[in-house]
Scaffold this motif. Structure first.
Motif, mmCIF file in Angstrom:
data_model
loop_
_atom_site.group_PDB
_atom_site.id
_atom_site.type_symbol
_atom_site.label_atom_id
_atom_site.label_comp_id
_atom_site.label_asym_id
_atom_site.label_seq_id
_atom_site.Cartn_x
_atom_site.Cartn_y
_atom_site.Cartn_z
ATOM 1 N N VAL A 295 0.984 -1.158 -0.041
ATOM 2 C CA VAL A 295 -0.070 -0.056 0.112
ATOM 3 C C VAL A 295 0.915 1.342 0.073
ATOM 4 N N VAL A 296 0.619 2.305 -0.956
ATOM 5 C CA VAL A 296 1.521 3.394 -0.814
ATOM 6 C C VAL A 296 0.583 4.498 -0.778
ATOM 7 N N ALA A 297 0.737 5.534 0.091
ATOM 8 C CA ALA A 297 -0.038 6.482 0.638
ATOM 9 C C ALA A 297 0.872 7.655 -0.410
ATOM 10 N N ARG B 23 9.066 7.387 2.339
ATOM 11 C CA ARG B 23 10.074 7.645 1.262
ATOM 12 C C ARG B 23 10.033 9.080 0.814
ATOM 13 N N ILE B 24 11.392 9.550 0.686
ATOM 14 C CA ILE B 24 11.138 11.141 0.215
ATOM 15 C C ILE B 24 11.477 11.240 -1.118
ATOM 16 N N GLY B 25 10.498 12.190 -1.970
ATOM 17 C CA GLY B 25 10.705 12.337 -3.283
ATOM 18 C C GLY B 25 11.693 13.279 -3.724
ATOM 19 N N ILE C 194 10.145 5.344 -5.822
ATOM 20 C CA ILE C 194 10.478 4.517 -4.587
ATOM 21 C C ILE C 194 11.347 3.354 -4.961
ATOM 22 N N GLU C 195 11.185 2.911 -6.164
ATOM 23 C CA GLU C 195 12.310 1.670 -6.675
ATOM 24 C C GLU C 195 13.750 2.281 -6.764
ATOM 25 N N GLY C 196 13.814 3.683 -6.593
ATOM 26 C CA GLY C 196 15.105 4.220 -6.968
ATOM 27 C C GLY C 196 15.617 4.456 -8.382
ATOM 28 N N LEU D 290 5.001 -2.113 -7.310
ATOM 29 C CA LEU D 290 6.315 -1.836 -6.627
ATOM 30 C C LEU D 290 7.204 -3.456 -6.774
ATOM 31 N N TRP D 291 8.196 -3.320 -7.472
ATOM 32 C CA TRP D 291 9.124 -4.622 -7.615
ATOM 33 C C TRP D 291 8.216 -5.651 -8.157
#
Lengths: 247, 543
Positions: free
Chosen positions: B200-202, B285-287, B303-305, B322-323
């Motif tokens: 889950v991503v906010a 996670r910081i943008g 998020i995955e870099g 994600l992944w």
């Protein structure tokens, strides 16, 4: 051999063809000899979907879909040559010509250029928009190849082929928007790159004169994008395609 | 493993603490008030309490946003079991005077008093912002004392995941990030997605100019976001979550980080949450400063870099996120609505707002309007009520000209549509969008082509550069607008601009490119004469 995928009916501009479930609209069109203009797509590489030349109308809903990234479905009615799509393709091409410095008359790929061919195919005879005339430096530091960013259209074929087929990932993109540009390694000159294997796949797939052999004169540079399809097929299916039989 | 938090015991303890002193001074410590000097105000009161030995009489509580940002710093004096007085523009000197006057003389200070009977306060319906100006965002106890984590406890101990989704379905809540996708459908997709690992991503990458709803929610009520995430994860079978916050929100990042640590220590996150078999880890996670990372596929890449560029959909994140694992992205404001829905039931939520747009919406009022600040109103409130009543109208006796909603992806709504109900569908019909909740009011002096040029410059700068129409098309639209607004444009320029609007809207890869022409399209629709008035010379025929 690949297993045969289930066949379905599709139509391109009202003419019925056989589509295979699992293939993209672009693959289906090519297999059936129907032309859909495209630029960033290259068989054998992952789909990028960035150039937006291959957008088509799919009857249900009005939103345009990139043919390269849309899967074939049963009874799909695909429109390619509508007045709207022709106008859009022309505009997108004009945007590409306006944003870089594309001067065919002095280009190594003059006569062997996918961008040029596309402009001819789409009937783009002039550019309505302001030329951006960006100042971009040529990187001729590599002993074998030259990178001229003035002719780059950011299709990322070189990035993908280097990462996916050669496994070196020398190329990437930095910055965003109109500042977006190709770089080698961490923006070092290409000639100083330690990861480049000198394989030349990036040069082979470049659709314009942006990547070329050192010493090419005007119109001398011929790319070989089909080589990648042969490599990909060899790797994925374990068979060599006849170079002459590959279209 | 430590025992989980006992919510009811904490509530009791907090109630006692609340009535320990005769006076409570609540001071807004939200970003807007802090930049107006709230830090010094709070310090002055704390110093006063120490200097004059008032600690048994007075406690100072820094709180989240009270709403009327244009009147900050805001301070509320609360008497035990009695009245409240609100004060505006409270300087350190004023604060000392106010506290002294109340505590020593039982007298309010009319000079700074804020009229809380004005429509700005009375016409609002605060669900998401209910804790703003009430709780101390840095103390989990303060959140718990006002009903916090009750919904999570209720969901985990008395409801099955399916029942949670059923309540969300009954609430008919739609995503608050802009597109208005039904939240229950998204949750259902993730719940039914195969695989053990789900995310889950906010989405807290709020980037519209002038909008700060999500920032305020994350800064002032971080636990509410975490509670919403935990309920979402429980309902959908996810065991990992990320909160993606833009780097420009350092206070939100700090408060969320702390809230996550505290929640984990209290067994509200982590393993065996509240002694159930539900596990969840949450990370911030910081943008890295790109507007496009608010687009869900670009956000996942970030998020995955990877480079924050959108990718083609389908596959949608709920299939491949994600992944490669199923992932659901919800906006921060959406998640902040979850706890109240579970607490009070989906039907209660659906009773707020309109048939198709239920609940409330937070808006950031900005521009040519008397009361700038953060408001929350039921969906379907008319634009007139928001601008004229709550917002206090256009200042300096000027006429209202247009309201811009939806930021660079939205459009301008002219005065003749002031009675429009503000909900997803009505705004879309007018050529604008709800967006995340930015609402910029413009008076008669504003020139609409300039507005369009401003937003086009924003979209041009923020284009990721992946697809041609957005990367190069926004540049050309901006240069055409530049030429037109300088008075050097031709009729052909206007035609080219309109054509480019269609090209970029119809052929761009992601929502940002597709929506980038909206400010031009809507101002051309309603204020075409302003564009035509900019063309002076005879028509130039291009070769």
């Amino acid at each position: 051999m690949r297993e045969r995928q289930p066949a379905v009916n599709v139509s391109f501009d009202g003419v019925e063809y056989e589509g295979l479930l699992g293939e993209s609209v672009l693959e289906c069109a090519r297999r059936n000899g129907v032309a859909i203009p495209s630029l960033c797509f290259l068989e054998g590489l992952t789909v990028w979907g960035g150039c937006r030349i291959c957008v088509v109308e799919v009857a249900e809903g009005h939103r345009l879909r990139p043919a390269c990234a849309t899967q074939v479905a049963a009874d799909m009615e695909i429109k390619i040559e509508t007045p709207r799509l022709r106008a859009y393709r022309k505009s997108v091409l004009e945007l590409l010509f306006a944003e870089g410095n594309h001067v065919c008359a002095v280009c190594v790929s003059n006569g062997n250029c996918e961008l040029q061919d596309m402009a001819v195919h789409c009937g783009m005879d002039h550019v309505r928009y302001d030329y951006q005339s960006p100042a971009r430096e040529v990187d001729a530091s590599h002993p074998k190849y030259v990178f001229d960013p003035n002719r780059c259209i950011l299709c990322t074929r070189c990035v993908r082929v280097c990462d996916e087929i050669e496994g070196a990932h020398v190329w990437d993109i930095r910055h965003r928007g109109q500042q977006a540009e190709l770089i080698t390694e961490m923006n070092k000159p290409w000639g100083e790159s330690l990861s480049c294997t000198w394989c030349g796949k990036c040069v082979a797939v470049c659709p314009t004169g942006s990547l070329a052999y050192q010493g090419s004169a005007i119109g001398e540079m011929e790319h070989d994008p089909v080589m990648i399809k042969r490599l990909a097929v060899a790797r994925n299916r374990g068979e060599w395609l006849d170079p002459k039989g590959v279209s | 493993m430590a025992a989980p938090i006992d919510l009811h015991e904490v509530m009791e303890r907090e109630r006692e603490e609340r009535f320990r002193t005769r006076w409570r001074v609540k001071a807004c410590s939200s970003t807007a008030c802090l930049s107006a000097g709230a830090g010094a105000t709070i310090k002055a009161v704390e110093d006063l309490v120490e200097r004059e030995d008032m600690a048994l009489e007075v406690q100072v509580i820094p709180t989240g946003c009270m709403g009327l940002c244009s009147a900050g710093p805001l301070v509320r004096m609360m008497r035990r079991g009695g009245d409240e007085s609100d004060y505006q523009k409270v300087t350190p000197e004023a604060a000392i005077e106010i506290v002294r006057s109340h505590v020593l003389d039982e007298q309010p200070v009319p000079e700074y008093e804020l009229d809380v009977t004005m429509p700005f306060f009375t016409s609002q319906e605060r669900v998401v912002l209910a804790n703003g100006g009430v709780i101390n965002p840095d103390r989990i106890e303060s959140y718990v004392a006002h009903g916090g984590y009750q919904a999570l406890e209720k969901a985990l101990t008395t409801m099955k995941p399916k029942q949670v989704i059923e309540q969300i379905r009954l609430s008919r809540i739609r995503g608050r990030g802009g597109a208005g996708y039904p939240v229950a459908s998204k949750w259902g997709l993730l719940a039914s997605a195969p695989g053990k690992t789900k995310y889950v991503v906010a989405n807290g990458d709020e980037g519209d100019p002038g909008a700060y709803m999500d920032r305020t929610i994350m800064e002032d009520d971080p636990h509410r976001v975490i509670e919403g995430i935990a309920i979402a994860a429980y309902a959908t079978g996810a065991s990992e979550a990320y909160i993606y916050v833009r780097a420009e929100y350092p206070r939100a990042i700090e408060r969320l980080d702390r809230a996550i640590r505290v929640a984990r220590r209290n067994r509200l996150l982590g393993r065996k949450i509240l002694d159930t078999n539900f596990n969840l880890s949450v990370e911030v996670r910081i943008g890295a400063g790109a507007f496009v990372c608010g687009e869900e596929t670009a956000l996942l890449a970030s998020i995955e870099g990877l480079r924050g560029t959108p990718r083609l959909r389908p596959p949608y994140p709920t299939e491949k996120g994600l992944w490669g694992a199923p992932t659901m992205i919800n906006n921060v404001e959406t998640l902040a609505n979850i706890a109240p829905i579970i607490d009070r039931g989906g039907e209660w939520f659906a009773s707020l707002g309109t048939e198709k747009s239920t609940g409330t919406k937070v808006f950031a009022l900005a521009g040519d309007i008397t009361n700038t600040g953060l408001i929350e109103v039921p969906m379907g409130t008319s634009l007139r009520e928001i601008v004229a009543d709550i917002g206090g109208g256009v200042p300096n006796g000027k006429e209202f000209k247009a309201a811009q909603t939806g930021g660079p992806s939205g459009g301008c709504i002219p005065a003749k549509f002031l009675d429009t109900s503000v909900d997803y569908d009505s705004l879309r019909e007018l050529g604008s969008i709800m967006g995340s909740g930015g609402l910029i009011v413009m008076d008669e002096d504003v020139k609409m082509p300039d507005v369009a040029k401003y937003f086009m410059e924003f979209s041009m700068d923020e284009s990721c550069g992946k697809c041609t129409p957005c990367r190069a098309g926004t540049v050309q639209m901006h240069s055409l607008l530049q030429r037109l607004t300088e008075g050097n444009g031709s009729k052909q320029d206007l035609r080219d601009l309109e054509h480019l609007c269609s090209v970029v809207r119809d052929t761009s890869l992601c929502g940002l490119g597709q929506a980038a022409p909206n400010p031009v399209i809507s101002t051309l629709q309603y204020f075409r004469s302003e564009y035509e008035a900019l063309i002076h010379e005879e028509e130039v025929v291009h070769a």
